[in-house]
Design an enzyme around this catalytic site. Structure first.
Site, mmCIF file in Angstrom:
data_model
loop_
_atom_site.group_PDB
_atom_site.id
_atom_site.type_symbol
_atom_site.label_atom_id
_atom_site.label_comp_id
_atom_site.label_asym_id
_atom_site.label_seq_id
_atom_site.Cartn_x
_atom_site.Cartn_y
_atom_site.Cartn_z
ATOM 1 N N LYS A 1 0.871 -1.176 0.000
ATOM 2 C CA LYS A 1 0.000 0.000 0.000
ATOM 3 C C LYS A 1 0.905 1.222 0.000
ATOM 4 C CE LYS A 1 -2.647 3.414 1.534
ATOM 5 N NZ LYS A 1 -2.127 4.783 1.681
ATOM 6 N N GLU B 1 9.578 16.754 14.948
ATOM 7 C CA GLU B 1 9.945 16.546 13.552
ATOM 8 C C GLU B 1 9.139 17.471 12.649
ATOM 9 O OE1 GLU B 1 10.720 12.742 10.682
ATOM 10 O OE2 GLU B 1 8.857 12.745 11.817
#
Length: 418
Positions: free
Chosen positions: A100, A308
């Site tokens: 996927k 992040e």
């Protein structure tokens, strides 16, 4: 390799990375398939590997068997390469796989499906399912007929994948986010170090989980080093990724653009100083372009230091001693990578051992080879990809032990002797 130019162009168009980077990625994709083809051919020779036992009445050996059907969920920053990091070892181990890819960049993975048909891979061995995470990724991770899930992406999505896999107690491999440090000591060659600092953070438009986006510079050289860094950063060509010499393209989507710009805005509000960048480049009115951004005066308590960003944003702080640098570097919930820059080999060895990370670079940042293990610690995930470790992810280990004596075991009394 026959389709390299086409694949590279599609990759650059799909996710925005510079064409030269995308071409390099295609070389790595081909190299990864070659590497795991070699490991696959060598796997039979390692079957029935003997185990030394303390009793001579037994012999034991190990079999390695494919784990089964595996689900592979991959990100958009290296669409085909990250998929290959999982597909190649899974197929080499003898597994079948369902991939996927990210809904933001799936085109080259679909091209891979066409390549697989052309080379004669049997139908059903590799299956590629596109779609949104909730509609395609979530059902995949919780599917009862999958034997393993391997995921690369954000920590938040990783937790969801783990919960889905836990429903059937299937093993998972997680390669998640990072906020990696790069430590620059005062004995470095400034120009070499500056370029590696830039490459470590601005490569792939800053959208890389292992980005060394926390720069720690020793106080005695900080002012001069940052001046050099800013001067070099301003030379980066920001353009359409298909233009010759492009070194920074647009970020992948409007959503990612807004997320990064919000990080930049909050960093300014919290008192960090913009040394360069911090906005859209003046010469680009359209597209999701963000100039490479460097923040100085960053306190380790600030969001820009701790979280992040996944964009071309570098946060800088200073340190006095080696011990202080290590403490600052390890004061993070992430532990994917880290880098140390110094001419002192013993210092580099000490720091590399002290860093709480799965990957450490010495006098460089971001070189990645399919022969070497890749993975992190803490919130950066667990398990290792690439190298022989990547193949082991997709293998069951079976112990086979044989009783070789002709004598009775004699643990229970024989009825004939009662």
């Amino acid at each position: 390799m026959e389709r390299k130019d086409k694949l590279a162009k599609l990759e650059a168009m799909d996710c925005g990375k510079p064409l030269d980077e995308a071409a390099w990625d295609m070389d790595d994709v081909a190299g990864c398939f070659e590497y795991y083809a070699d490991l696959a051919e060598a796997l039979d020779q390692k079957q029935y590997a003997p185990i030394m036992l303390p009793m001579d009445t037994f012999k034991s050996c190990v079999l390695k068997e494919p784990i089964g059907v595996v689900g592979l969920i991959t990100p958009w920053n290296y669409p085909l390469l990250m998929a290959t990091w999982k597909i190649a070892p899974a197929l080499a181990a003898g597994c079948t796989a369902v991939l996927k890819p990210s809904e933001l960049a799936s085109v080259t993975c679909l091209e891979l499906a066409d390549i697989c048909k052309e080379v004669g891979l049997p139908p059903g061995v590799l299956n590629i399912v596109t779609g949104l995470g909730p509609e395609a990724g979530a059902p995949l991770s919780s599917h009862p007929m999958l034997d393993k899930v391997a995921f690369t992406g954000s920590a938040a999505t990783g937790r969801s994948v783990m919960m889905g896999a836990a429903q059937n107690t299937k093993p998972v491999t997680m390669e998640l986010g990072g906020k990696s440090p790069i430590i620059v000591f005062d004995d470095v060659d400034a120009n070499k170090a500056v370029e590696w600092v830039m490459f470590g953070c601005f490569w792939t438009n800053g959208q890389i989980c292992s980005a060394t986006s926390r720069l720690l510079v020793q106080e005695s050289i900080a002012s001069k080093f940052l001046d050099e860094l800013v001067a070099w950063t301003k030379t980066i060509k920001i353009s359409n990724p298909l233009e010759d010499g492009c070194r920074l393209g647009p970020v992948v989507s409007e959503g990612q653009y807004k997320k990064i710009m919000n990080f930049i805005s909050r960093a300014k509000e919290q008192g960090a100083t913009v040394l360069c960048g911090g906005s859209r480049p003046d010469h680009l009115e359209k597209g999701y372009y963000i100039a490479p951004t460097i923040f100085g005066n960053v306190d380790p308590s600030m969001e820009i230091w701790k979280e992040e960003v996944f964009g071309p944003v570098l946060a800088v702080t200073t340190f006095k001693t080696e011990e202080e640098a290590i403490d600052l570097a390890n004061d993070s919930t992430y532990g994917l990578a880290g880098a140390v820059m110094s001419k002192d080999e013993e210092r580099c060895k000490r720091v590399s051992e002290a860093l709480e990370a799965g990957i450490v670079w010495i006098n460089c940042a971001q070189p990645t080879f399919c022969q070497a293990p890749w993975g992190g610690r803490k919130r950066s995930g667990f398990g290792r990809e690439l190298g022989e470790w990547g193949l082991e992810n997709y293998l069951h280990i079976k112990q086979v032990t044989t009783y070789t004596s002709e004598d009775q075991w004699n643990w229970y009394p024989s009825p004939s002797k009662l």
